[in-house]
Design a protein around this motif. Structure first.
Motif, PDB file in Angstrom:
ATOM      1  N   TRP A  25       0.764  -1.161  -0.142  1.00 26.23           N
ATOM      2  CA  TRP A  25       0.349  -0.109   0.070  1.00 26.23           C
ATOM      3  C   TRP A  25       0.610   0.934  -0.124  1.00 26.23           C
ATOM      4  O   TRP A  25       0.621   2.054  -0.196  1.00 26.23           O
ATOM      5  CB  TRP A  25      -0.964  -0.130   1.238  1.00 26.23           C
ATOM      6  CG  TRP A  25      -0.626   0.395   2.458  1.00 26.23           C
ATOM      7  CD1 TRP A  25       0.324  -0.497   3.560  1.00 26.23           C
ATOM      8  CD2 TRP A  25      -0.281   1.299   3.026  1.00 26.23           C
ATOM      9  NE1 TRP A  25       0.173  -0.006   4.567  1.00 26.23           N
ATOM     10  CE2 TRP A  25       0.205   1.031   4.556  1.00 26.23           C
ATOM     11  CE3 TRP A  25      -0.300   2.759   2.918  1.00 26.23           C
ATOM     12  CZ2 TRP A  25       0.705   2.376   5.268  1.00 26.23           C
ATOM     13  CZ3 TRP A  25       0.619   3.570   3.821  1.00 26.23           C
ATOM     14  CH2 TRP A  25       1.361   3.410   4.731  1.00 26.23           C
ATOM     15  N   ARG A 170      -9.562  -8.584   9.864  1.00 31.40           N
ATOM     16  CA  ARG A 170     -10.207  -8.954   8.358  1.00 31.40           C
ATOM     17  C   ARG A 170     -10.908  -8.828   8.046  1.00 31.40           C
ATOM     18  O   ARG A 170     -10.810  -9.629   6.975  1.00 31.40           O
ATOM     19  CB  ARG A 170      -9.407 -10.413   9.117  1.00 31.40           C
ATOM     20  CG  ARG A 170      -7.977 -10.031  10.024  1.00 31.40           C
ATOM     21  CD  ARG A 170      -6.388 -10.227   8.778  1.00 31.40           C
ATOM     22  NE  ARG A 170      -5.229 -10.482   8.993  1.00 31.40           N
ATOM     23  CZ  ARG A 170      -4.536  -9.555   8.612  1.00 31.40           C
ATOM     24  NH1 ARG A 170      -4.484  -9.436   7.532  1.00 31.40           N
ATOM     25  NH2 ARG A 170      -3.273 -10.679   8.741  1.00 31.40           N
ATOM     26  N   GLN A 173     -10.840  -6.683   5.663  1.00 32.01           N
ATOM     27  CA  GLN A 173      -9.840  -7.013   4.935  1.00 32.01           C
ATOM     28  C   GLN A 173     -10.648  -8.089   3.864  1.00 32.01           C
ATOM     29  O   GLN A 173     -10.632  -8.118   2.215  1.00 32.01           O
ATOM     30  CB  GLN A 173      -8.392  -7.118   5.426  1.00 32.01           C
ATOM     31  CG  GLN A 173      -7.486  -8.360   4.211  1.00 32.01           C
ATOM     32  CD  GLN A 173      -6.083  -8.690   4.665  1.00 32.01           C
ATOM     33  OE1 GLN A 173      -5.720  -8.614   5.854  1.00 32.01           O
ATOM     34  NE2 GLN A 173      -6.308  -9.888   3.747  1.00 32.01           N
ATOM     35  N   GLY A 176     -12.155  -6.274   1.017  1.00 33.54           N
ATOM     36  CA  GLY A 176     -11.929  -4.754   0.371  1.00 33.54           C
ATOM     37  C   GLY A 176     -11.706  -3.618   0.912  1.00 33.54           C
ATOM     38  O   GLY A 176     -12.006  -2.511  -0.217  1.00 33.54           O
ATOM     39  N   PRO A 179      -7.016  -1.552   2.555  1.00 31.81           N
ATOM     40  CA  PRO A 179      -5.891  -2.318   2.103  1.00 31.81           C
ATOM     41  C   PRO A 179      -4.436  -1.863   3.085  1.00 31.81           C
ATOM     42  O   PRO A 179      -3.724  -3.316   2.929  1.00 31.81           O
ATOM     43  CB  PRO A 179      -6.076  -1.192   0.512  1.00 31.81           C
ATOM     44  CG  PRO A 179      -6.139  -0.322   1.497  1.00 31.81           C
ATOM     45  CD  PRO A 179      -7.650  -0.422   2.311  1.00 31.81           C
ATOM     46  N   TYR A 181      -3.698  -3.847   5.727  1.00 30.02           N
ATOM     47  CA  TYR A 181      -2.863  -4.540   6.595  1.00 30.02           C
ATOM     48  C   TYR A 181      -3.219  -6.307   5.636  1.00 30.02           C
ATOM     49  O   TYR A 181      -3.129  -7.386   5.998  1.00 30.02           O
ATOM     50  CB  TYR A 181      -3.947  -4.689   7.457  1.00 30.02           C
ATOM     51  CG  TYR A 181      -4.022  -3.796   8.721  1.00 30.02           C
ATOM     52  CD1 TYR A 181      -2.931  -2.421   9.013  1.00 30.02           C
ATOM     53  CD2 TYR A 181      -5.546  -2.910   9.103  1.00 30.02           C
ATOM     54  CE1 TYR A 181      -2.887  -2.187   9.759  1.00 30.02           C
ATOM     55  CE2 TYR A 181      -5.461  -2.503   9.281  1.00 30.02           C
ATOM     56  CZ  TYR A 181      -4.008  -1.401  10.702  1.00 30.02           C
ATOM     57  OH  TYR A 181      -4.081  -0.039  11.157  1.00 30.02           O
ATOM     58  N   VAL A 182      -3.829  -5.806   4.305  1.00 28.55           N
ATOM     59  CA  VAL A 182      -3.778  -7.163   3.628  1.00 28.55           C
ATOM     60  C   VAL A 182      -2.130  -7.576   3.354  1.00 28.55           C
ATOM     61  O   VAL A 182      -1.721  -9.174   3.339  1.00 28.55           O
ATOM     62  CB  VAL A 182      -3.269  -6.307   1.751  1.00 28.55           C
ATOM     63  CG1 VAL A 182      -3.394  -7.813   1.135  1.00 28.55           C
ATOM     64  CG2 VAL A 182      -4.947  -5.838   1.922  1.00 28.55           C
ATOM     65  N   THR A 183      -0.454  -6.886   3.465  1.00 31.42           N
ATOM     66  CA  THR A 183       0.173  -7.832   3.453  1.00 31.42           C
ATOM     67  C   THR A 183       1.371  -8.262   4.769  1.00 31.42           C
ATOM     68  O   THR A 183       1.998  -8.151   5.197  1.00 31.42           O
ATOM     69  CB  THR A 183       1.978  -7.071   2.441  1.00 31.42           C
ATOM     70  OG1 THR A 183       1.110  -5.761   2.931  1.00 31.42           O
ATOM     71  CG2 THR A 183       0.704  -7.257   1.044  1.00 31.42           C
TER      72      THR A 183
END
Length: 241
Positions: A25, A170, A173, A176, A179, A181-183
């Motif tokens: 992000w 979560r 996430q 959608g 964005p 905390y996706v990785t």
């Protein structure tokens, strides 16, 4: 910026977007341009307590006079260290974050990868990672780099896995809606210590941690239990003079 400079900048940022083989992000200006606003709004109170936690840990090591904060972003915390008597510099992999930081911070900043810090051994008294360590795919290597460059230790400011907000993050996430905390890999004090122990095998060190990010109505706002939205953890290296 000339057309040639813009082309070079675009090439650099395009390569960085696959820095760890995934979309991050902090290479998206839609997100980075509003980063400072988070702390000026709903996260202002949280920031105050996060800084109290970090100060309570790092000031116990009187050897620390200089510090490098990696993943410094817009320098939100980098600007603060001097308030507690520590001279700080910053490093980040995101040119978009540093592009804001250079206008907000009068110290030194470097565009670099935390896995390969462009500094000599022992260049600083300590390293700091504030809500950035969660995004490293090779955390062991990053810690080993940190103690190479920061001779007396490392301080972490972390989003805590042991928090009701983890579920909310979560869920957001999954739909959608978040964005950021996706990785991210969320740690608790226990799981972070396990990574530190692996990275620093054979070294003599002491670990202290404390937690905040508790509800306003809670009778305390900082404690030594492993629950809360944020925890600070300090690694003090004892095998150096």
């Amino acid at each position: 910026m000339s057309n040639l400079q813009k082309q070079k900048f675009d090439l650099v940022t395009q390569n960085l977007k696959k820095w760890q083989g995934r979309d991050e992000w902090f290479f998206n200006r839609e997100h980075t341009d509003t980063y400072e606003l988070w702390y000026e709004g709903r996260y202002k109170r949280a920031e105050v307590w996060q800084k109290k936690v970090l100060a309570s840990l790092i000031k116990k090591d009187s050897r620390v006079k200089t510090l490098l904060e990696f993943g410094c972003g817009t320098t939100r915390f980098t600007r603060w260290w001097k308030e507690i008597g520590i001279e700080a510099c910053g490093g980040d992999i995101s040119p978009f974050m540093l592009g804001q930081g250079v206008h907000l911070f009068d110290g030194d900043l470097v565009l670099a990868d935390s896995h390969h810090m462009p500094f000599k051994d022992g260049s600083f008294d300590a390293l700091a990672f504030i809500t950035t360590f969660e995004y490293y795919k090779d955390p062991v290597k990053v810690i080993q780099e940190a103690v190479r460059v920061g001779k007396y230790g490392v301080i972490f400011g972390m989003m805590n896995r042991n928090s009701p907000k983890l579920v909310r993050r979560r869920v957001q996430q999954a739909f959608g809606k978040n964005p950021f905390y996706v990785t991210a890999t969320f740690y608790s004090p226990k799981t972070l210590i396990a990574v530190i122990d692996k990275a620093l095998k054979g070294r003599d060190y002491t670990i202290k941690w404390t937690t905040t990010g508790l509800p306003k109505w809670f009778p305390v706002q900082q404690w030594d239990m492993a629950y809360g939205d944020f925890f600070g953890l300090h690694v003090r290296l004892n095998d150096v003079e």
